[in-house]
Design an enzyme around this catalytic site. Sequence first.
Site, PDB file in Angstrom:
ATOM      1  N   HIS A  16      33.822  47.475  43.554  1.00 51.59           N
ATOM      2  CA  HIS A  16      33.939  48.904  43.824  1.00 51.59           C
ATOM      3  C   HIS A  16      34.528  48.961  45.068  1.00 51.59           C
ATOM      4  O   HIS A  16      33.798  48.561  46.074  1.00 51.59           O
ATOM      5  CB  HIS A  16      32.519  49.649  43.546  1.00 51.59           C
ATOM      6  CG  HIS A  16      32.054  49.303  41.998  1.00 51.59           C
ATOM      7  ND1 HIS A  16      32.073  50.249  41.175  1.00 51.59           N
ATOM      8  CD2 HIS A  16      31.239  48.329  41.674  1.00 51.59           C
ATOM      9  CE1 HIS A  16      31.587  49.696  39.809  1.00 51.59           C
ATOM     10  NE2 HIS A  16      31.011  48.486  40.115  1.00 51.59           N
ATOM     11  N   HIS A 194      30.952  48.402  32.324  1.00 56.36           N
ATOM     12  CA  HIS A 194      29.626  47.956  32.754  1.00 56.36           C
ATOM     13  C   HIS A 194      29.045  48.138  31.570  1.00 56.36           C
ATOM     14  O   HIS A 194      28.881  49.327  30.939  1.00 56.36           O
ATOM     15  CB  HIS A 194      29.099  48.765  33.866  1.00 56.36           C
ATOM     16  CG  HIS A 194      29.788  48.535  35.195  1.00 56.36           C
ATOM     17  ND1 HIS A 194      30.880  48.800  35.522  1.00 56.36           N
ATOM     18  CD2 HIS A 194      29.193  48.107  36.379  1.00 56.36           C
ATOM     19  CE1 HIS A 194      31.308  48.621  36.902  1.00 56.36           C
ATOM     20  NE2 HIS A 194      29.826  48.028  37.217  1.00 56.36           N
ATOM     21  N   GLU A 197      23.921  45.657  32.099  1.00 58.14           N
ATOM     22  CA  GLU A 197      23.173  45.334  33.506  1.00 58.14           C
ATOM     23  C   GLU A 197      21.968  45.758  33.486  1.00 58.14           C
ATOM     24  O   GLU A 197      20.929  45.120  33.685  1.00 58.14           O
ATOM     25  CB  GLU A 197      24.292  46.141  34.426  1.00 58.14           C
ATOM     26  CG  GLU A 197      23.769  45.986  35.855  1.00 58.14           C
ATOM     27  CD  GLU A 197      24.335  47.062  37.004  1.00 58.14           C
ATOM     28  OE1 GLU A 197      24.979  48.055  36.514  1.00 58.14           O
ATOM     29  OE2 GLU A 197      24.430  46.417  38.160  1.00 58.14           O
ATOM     30  N   ASP A 275      30.515  42.835  43.404  1.00 58.50           N
ATOM     31  CA  ASP A 275      30.260  44.598  42.888  1.00 58.50           C
ATOM     32  C   ASP A 275      30.371  45.286  44.223  1.00 58.50           C
ATOM     33  O   ASP A 275      31.234  45.979  44.084  1.00 58.50           O
ATOM     34  CB  ASP A 275      28.887  44.338  42.578  1.00 58.50           C
ATOM     35  CG  ASP A 275      28.531  45.362  41.573  1.00 58.50           C
ATOM     36  OD1 ASP A 275      29.417  46.217  41.153  1.00 58.50           O
ATOM     37  OD2 ASP A 275      27.421  45.445  41.070  1.00 58.50           O
ATOM     38  N   ASP A 276      29.398  45.341  44.869  1.00 57.19           N
ATOM     39  CA  ASP A 276      29.192  46.202  46.282  1.00 57.19           C
ATOM     40  C   ASP A 276      28.706  45.390  47.346  1.00 57.19           C
ATOM     41  O   ASP A 276      27.852  45.662  47.925  1.00 57.19           O
ATOM     42  CB  ASP A 276      28.302  47.403  45.763  1.00 57.19           C
ATOM     43  CG  ASP A 276      28.711  48.195  44.368  1.00 57.19           C
ATOM     44  OD1 ASP A 276      29.642  49.165  44.613  1.00 57.19           O
ATOM     45  OD2 ASP A 276      28.047  47.890  43.603  1.00 57.19           O
TER      46      ASP A 276
HETATM   47  N1  ADE Z   1      28.879  51.714  40.650  1.00 58.23           N
HETATM   48  C1  ADE Z   1      28.658  50.919  41.746  1.00 58.23           C
HETATM   49  N2  ADE Z   1      28.264  49.765  41.447  1.00 58.23           N
HETATM   50  C2  ADE Z   1      27.782  49.695  40.241  1.00 58.23           C
HETATM   51  C3  ADE Z   1      26.961  48.834  39.398  1.00 58.23           C
HETATM   52  N3  ADE Z   1      26.567  47.629  39.944  1.00 58.23           N
HETATM   53  N4  ADE Z   1      26.506  49.423  38.237  1.00 58.23           N
HETATM   54  C4  ADE Z   1      26.914  50.685  37.818  1.00 58.23           C
HETATM   55  N5  ADE Z   1      27.605  51.576  38.651  1.00 58.23           N
HETATM   56  C5  ADE Z   1      28.049  50.783  39.815  1.00 58.23           C
HETATM   57 ZN    ZN Z   2      29.862  47.278  39.177  1.00 52.72          ZN
END
Ligand code: ADE
Ligand code: ZN
Length: 335
Positions: A16, A194, A197, A275-276
């Site tokens: 992201h 997604h 998760e 991911d982030d």
């Molecule tokens: N937005 C950013 N990272 C995310 C994640 N791991 N799961 C869901 N939405 C997200």
């Molecule tokens: Zn994500």
Amino acid sequence: MENFINNLPKAELHLHIEGSFEPELMFKIAQRNAIKIPFNSVAEIKEAYKFNCLQDFLDIYYQGAQVLQTEEDFFDLTFSYLQKCNAQNVRHTEIMFDPQTHTERGIPFKTVINGIVKAQEKAERDFGITSLLIMSYLRHLSEADAFKTLEESLPFKDKITCVGLDSSEKGNPPSKFKNVFKKSMEIGYIPVAHAGEEGDADYVWEALDILKIKRIDHGNNSLQDKELITEIVKRDLALTVCPLSNTALQVVSDLKDHPLKKMMQLGLKVTINSDDPAFFGGQVNTNYIEIQKALNLSKKNLYELAKNSFQYSFLDTDTKQKYLNELETYYANNK
Ligand code: ADE
Ligand code: ZN
């Protein structure tokens, strides 16, 4: 092994762009735009990055994104990430962006996408890194909102490859977005989402059967359901797994308990992603390094993971093959 990972040609398929926003750059942009943020130092920001679940993280993630205002901000954010790709031998990346996080607060769609695209073009010129865009709908908002975003994206259709679905999973099942995904596909966008998760296996089933996704983001909870695993293997869908995200958001309690190896043994096509990265303690190579140590992965396992990252990308066949050849040569010379 670290050296092997650092130089391994790879693609990142789950990233992201708002989640790559490092505290240092956040401060710089906040100052440039004369916006006050509720932190006094980089150390204070980092201290706030302790999460019990996905929602904890999302609250801070959306707050940080508020400082992004101009095309230059989106350029700086994206180019900063692409420079890190270059340093890690990430040859190709598929970048998710959340337009609604910005359009909801009055930033035009075109400001967001033009900044991102300029950075993509510069990274291709300067580093030879290829990239494409995944426009993600925020699942905590309504389907009508997602339709509005789809409409706004149309003038930039040729810059966007996929649509995705992210944000708060529980209580927002894929079926909520059935119609907008159908329309997005008719327009030519490839659907991903997604799923699994924090949500259960039934959310993954919905993403497969109702949204018709071509790749699963995370997908951890698919392991709850044997029939689902068989179906994912049969449909040849890859999972974009994010090890450090999973521990940061307590999806997995310890990296040693991470199901990645089990997924591979079950025949699932797995890839490693960050991911982030600004929030979860590491870029994609750190994810490879930490999961390698935790699960004692072999060079062959790492090669397979990198191979999947190219194989299950949405690149055209020739470019895909070029990267796969590069990877083959690397592995033959370094195994
Ligand atoms: N937005 C950013 N990272 C995310 C994640 N791991 N799961 C869901 N939405 C997200
Ligand atoms: Zn994500």
